[in-house]
Write an enzyme that holds these catalytic residues in place. Structure first.
Site, mmCIF file in Angstrom:
data_model
loop_
_atom_site.group_PDB
_atom_site.id
_atom_site.type_symbol
_atom_site.label_atom_id
_atom_site.label_comp_id
_atom_site.label_asym_id
_atom_site.label_seq_id
_atom_site.Cartn_x
_atom_site.Cartn_y
_atom_site.Cartn_z
ATOM 1 N N GLY A 278 65.038 50.755 51.405
ATOM 2 C CA GLY A 278 64.693 49.944 52.555
ATOM 3 C C GLY A 278 65.805 49.081 53.108
ATOM 4 O O GLY A 278 65.567 48.281 54.012
ATOM 5 N N GLU A 320 66.699 52.981 45.587
ATOM 6 C CA GLU A 320 66.475 54.237 46.304
ATOM 7 C C GLU A 320 66.867 54.148 47.775
ATOM 8 O O GLU A 320 66.024 54.272 48.664
ATOM 9 C CB GLU A 320 64.981 54.605 46.220
ATOM 10 C CG GLU A 320 64.426 54.641 44.826
ATOM 11 C CD GLU A 320 62.932 54.883 44.807
ATOM 12 O OE1 GLU A 320 62.181 54.145 45.491
ATOM 13 O OE2 GLU A 320 62.511 55.809 44.123
ATOM 14 N N PRO A 321 68.125 53.944 48.075
ATOM 15 C CA PRO A 321 68.524 53.880 49.488
ATOM 16 C C PRO A 321 68.484 55.267 50.139
ATOM 17 O O PRO A 321 68.946 56.245 49.548
ATOM 18 C CB PRO A 321 69.964 53.363 49.419
ATOM 19 C CG PRO A 321 70.465 53.844 48.089
ATOM 20 C CD PRO A 321 69.265 53.830 47.166
ATOM 21 N N GLY A 322 67.911 55.345 51.314
ATOM 22 C CA GLY A 322 67.956 56.580 52.090
ATOM 23 C C GLY A 322 68.780 56.317 53.342
ATOM 24 O O GLY A 322 69.941 56.710 53.467
ATOM 25 N N ARG A 323 68.154 55.539 54.237
ATOM 26 C CA ARG A 323 68.796 55.178 55.502
ATOM 27 C C ARG A 323 70.189 54.584 55.306
ATOM 28 O O ARG A 323 71.129 54.913 56.035
ATOM 29 C CB ARG A 323 67.898 54.155 56.202
ATOM 30 C CG ARG A 323 68.375 53.624 57.518
ATOM 31 C CD ARG A 323 67.540 52.390 57.916
ATOM 32 N NE ARG A 323 66.178 52.511 57.506
ATOM 33 C CZ ARG A 323 65.199 52.994 58.284
ATOM 34 N NH1 ARG A 323 65.449 53.319 59.522
ATOM 35 N NH2 ARG A 323 63.964 53.100 57.825
ATOM 36 N N ARG A 360 61.901 58.001 66.539
ATOM 37 C CA ARG A 360 61.811 56.628 66.042
ATOM 38 C C ARG A 360 61.610 55.596 67.152
ATOM 39 O O ARG A 360 60.944 54.583 66.956
ATOM 40 C CB ARG A 360 63.035 56.286 65.182
ATOM 41 C CG ARG A 360 63.044 57.094 63.878
ATOM 42 C CD ARG A 360 64.077 56.593 62.891
ATOM 43 N NE ARG A 360 63.785 55.251 62.444
ATOM 44 C CZ ARG A 360 64.360 54.152 62.880
ATOM 45 N NH1 ARG A 360 65.326 54.210 63.798
ATOM 46 N NH2 ARG A 360 64.011 52.980 62.426
ATOM 47 N N TYR A 364 58.357 53.561 66.511
ATOM 48 C CA TYR A 364 58.536 52.206 65.965
ATOM 49 C C TYR A 364 59.201 51.246 66.937
ATOM 50 O O TYR A 364 59.642 50.181 66.484
ATOM 51 C CB TYR A 364 59.474 52.227 64.746
ATOM 52 C CG TYR A 364 59.178 53.168 63.625
ATOM 53 C CD1 TYR A 364 57.948 53.152 62.975
ATOM 54 C CD2 TYR A 364 60.164 54.025 63.163
ATOM 55 C CE1 TYR A 364 57.719 53.997 61.899
ATOM 56 C CE2 TYR A 364 59.939 54.869 62.083
ATOM 57 C CZ TYR A 364 58.706 54.853 61.463
ATOM 58 O OH TYR A 364 58.480 55.671 60.409
ATOM 59 N N CYS A 391 57.250 66.095 77.990
ATOM 60 C CA CYS A 391 56.190 65.721 78.932
ATOM 61 C C CYS A 391 55.413 64.537 78.396
ATOM 62 O O CYS A 391 54.246 64.667 78.015
ATOM 63 C CB CYS A 391 55.281 66.910 79.172
ATOM 64 S SG CYS A 391 56.176 68.249 79.932
ATOM 65 N N GLU A 392 56.050 63.403 78.332
ATOM 66 C CA GLU A 392 55.453 62.202 77.736
ATOM 67 C C GLU A 392 56.260 61.025 78.266
ATOM 68 O O GLU A 392 57.481 61.005 78.154
ATOM 69 C CB GLU A 392 55.587 62.309 76.217
ATOM 70 C CG GLU A 392 55.095 61.160 75.421
ATOM 71 C CD GLU A 392 53.667 61.370 74.913
ATOM 72 O OE1 GLU A 392 52.982 60.360 74.706
ATOM 73 O OE2 GLU A 392 53.266 62.527 74.736
HETATM 74 C C1 LIG Z 1 61.233 55.768 52.191
HETATM 75 C C2 LIG Z 1 61.441 55.343 50.808
HETATM 76 C C3 LIG Z 1 62.709 54.971 50.393
HETATM 77 C C4 LIG Z 1 63.903 54.932 51.301
HETATM 78 O O1 LIG Z 1 63.779 54.030 52.332
HETATM 79 P P1 LIG Z 1 65.065 53.711 53.248
HETATM 80 O O2 LIG Z 1 64.555 52.768 54.255
HETATM 81 O O3 LIG Z 1 65.493 55.018 53.838
HETATM 82 O O4 LIG Z 1 66.099 53.162 52.349
HETATM 83 C C5 LIG Z 1 62.886 54.630 49.076
HETATM 84 N N1 LIG Z 1 61.851 54.653 48.202
HETATM 85 C C6 LIG Z 1 60.600 55.011 48.577
HETATM 86 C C7 LIG Z 1 59.515 55.019 47.584
HETATM 87 C C8 LIG Z 1 60.357 55.354 49.883
HETATM 88 O O5 LIG Z 1 59.123 55.697 50.263
#
Ligand SMILES: *Cc1c(COP(=O)(O)O)cnc(C)c1O
Length: 463
Positions: A278, A320-323, A360, A364, A391-392
């Site tokens: 997150g 758990e970084p994704g973004r 997004r 959001y 078309c939105e």
């Molecule tokens: C989505 C998610 C993440 C990653 O979130 P980011 O905003 O991309 O860092 C990590 N852990 C869990 C359980 C998630 O659902």
């Protein structure tokens, strides 16, 4: 289309939100390094390059719209996270942000682990030979066949999300004669300061088991009661696009208090805690994300302090970084089509993609930046809204932006920071063909996910 598509009444994308722009930037040709991937530059001739490749040539070769992913930047960010957390912590990349076989190989090479939350993500991870013990399996509604497959594959942990799932996973593991490592996902009553749709740790939500009313303690009791489960810890994910560690502070405190209660009741010290992902990134120059080493330092301090006061040994931490890893490493390249000036309002700039490649903004109210990249311009700034071709009426890519007033059809514009949750959430709305992901590195470009074709669409349509 437009209002009638949303019978529930006014919502985002229908009632267009207020404008957020302040003033035009001093120099429309400048590329703010916070929002662009690390190898992006504007050449002396005005053409923007990434990894030394001109966007004009990339557009010719790969077409538009297309995502360009800066592999060097991606690998550097993986390394920064791994280094910041060190050998006594684990970094799991959240695959849902963007997953492909190439990305899995990069993660493997850079020493990261991987979160998956579906059979499709698991099969991508396994196809690229991510060692199964480095995979964590998430989700609030894993089916029994998914659970069986994950256990058979040997995933390192399954994150349990409900009482029913504790029983299901225990049952499948027993059938397979396996002692499965698991964590319990808890909600700690923290609401990350971000858009409601992407905040996930207040209790009124589908994920996790609440700490507050004793449910999480009951979940621990049940998990410890199954010989086929090895409970390794507790998991808390509090939201997305978070800039400040105050939420993590509360989350860590509540999780550590739970571990202390578990020790008091069962005489067991659970060895791990996962604080989720997150962490925010810069979508616009106003955003101010923190570096991985600062985040690691403050999370470590928070957990250490809470453990000291609870008299617990400091557990192994995972994040758990994704973004924060993939988000800043890509931009979407579009060609400008129709330009429609609305007197006294703004100019609508239509590009050849839209909500099918970036949902997004519609979903959001996400903010993005945009720049003219096929040339420089000295023209005056023009208040613009970059929209797609769907078309939105809510099909907006960048709600408020300044582009040069001499913008013309055929120009290329790019939207930075589209590495996360754009291709992974892409759709075929209006039978759009989902764009390719092109990895660029040291003057070379390689398609890692190809563009869809009409044959791909028609293959699913059995007539
Ligand atoms: C989505 C998610 C993440 C990653 O979130 P980011 O905003 O991309 O860092 C990590 N852990 C869990 C359980 C998630 O659902």
């Amino acid at each position: 289309m437009s209002r009638s598509a949303h019978p529930a009444g006014p919502r985002h994308g229908d009632v267009l939100p207020e404008s957020h722009y302040t003033a035009p930037p001093a120099d429309l040709n400048a590329l703010d390094e916070k929002v662009w991937s690390r190898t992006v530059r504007r050449g002396d001739d005005g053409v923007v390059t990434v990894a030394g490749l001109e966007v004009t040539k990339l557009a010719e070769e790969f077409g538009t719209p297309a995502y360009f992913l800066d592999e060097t930047d991606f690998r550097e960010r993986c390394r920064a996270w791994a280094h910041a957390f060190g050998s006594d912590a684990d970094v799991f990349y959240a695959g849902k942000a963007f997953l492909s076989k190439a990305v899995v190989r990069w993660l493997k090479e850079e020493g990261l682990n991987l979160d998956v939350c579906s059979a499709g993500e698991l099969s991508t991870a396994l196809a690229a030979e991510m060692p199964a013990d480095r995979i964590a399996y998430h989700g609030n509604n894993k089916s029994v066949p998914e659970i069986r497959r994950a256990i058979e594959a040997g995933v390192g942990r399954i994150v349990l999300d409900s009482f029913q799932e504790i029983a299901r996973v225990a049952h499948v593991a027993r059938e397979l004669g396996v002692r499965q490592r698991v964590q319990i996902r808890v909600t700690v009553g923290v609401e990350a300061h971000t858009h409601e749709f992407i905040a996930t740790a207040h209790e009124d939500q589908k994920f996790g088991i609440a700490v507050a009313d004793g449910q999480a303690a009951e979940a621990v009791r049940r998990a410890l009661g199954h010989d086929s489960l090895e409970l390794i810890g507790v998991h808390s994910h509090i939201g997305s696009q978070i800039f400040d560690t105050a939420g993590f502070e509360v989350s860590a405190r509540r999780v550590v208090q739970l571990l202390a209660a578990v020790r008091d009741e069962h005489g067991v010290e659970l060895p791990e805690i996962d604080l989720g992902g997150g962490l925010g990134i810069a979508y616009t120059p106003e955003d101010d994300p923190r570096e991985p080493h600062e985040i690691a330092k403050s999370l470590r301090e928070i957990v250490t302090r809470e453990c000291e006061s609870a008299g617990l040994a400091v557990p192994r931490i995972s994040v758990e970084p994704g973004r924060a890893i993939v988000g800043p490493t890509a931009f979407t390249l579009y060609e400008v089509g129709t330009i429609k000036p609305l007197e006294g309002l703004r100019t609508y700039v239509s590009v050849d993609g839209g909500m099918s490649d970036n949902i997004r903004t519609a979903l959001y109210d996400a903010e993005y930046s945009v720049a003219l990249v096929s040339r420089a311009s000295d023209a005056d700034p023009m208040l613009s809204r970059v929209v797609g071709k769907h078309c939105e009426s809510g099909d907006i890519v960048v709600r408020d932006a300044f582009l040069p007033a001499d913008l013309a059809p055929g120009d290329l514009v790019a939207v930075p920071a589209t590495g996360a949750y754009c291709r992974s959430m892409a759709s075929n709305y209006n039978h759009a063909l989902r764009p390719p992901v092109v990895a660029v590195r040291d003057g070379a470009a390689r398609v890692i996910v190809r563009r869809e074709t009409e044959e791909d669409l028609l293959r699913l349509d059995l007539g």
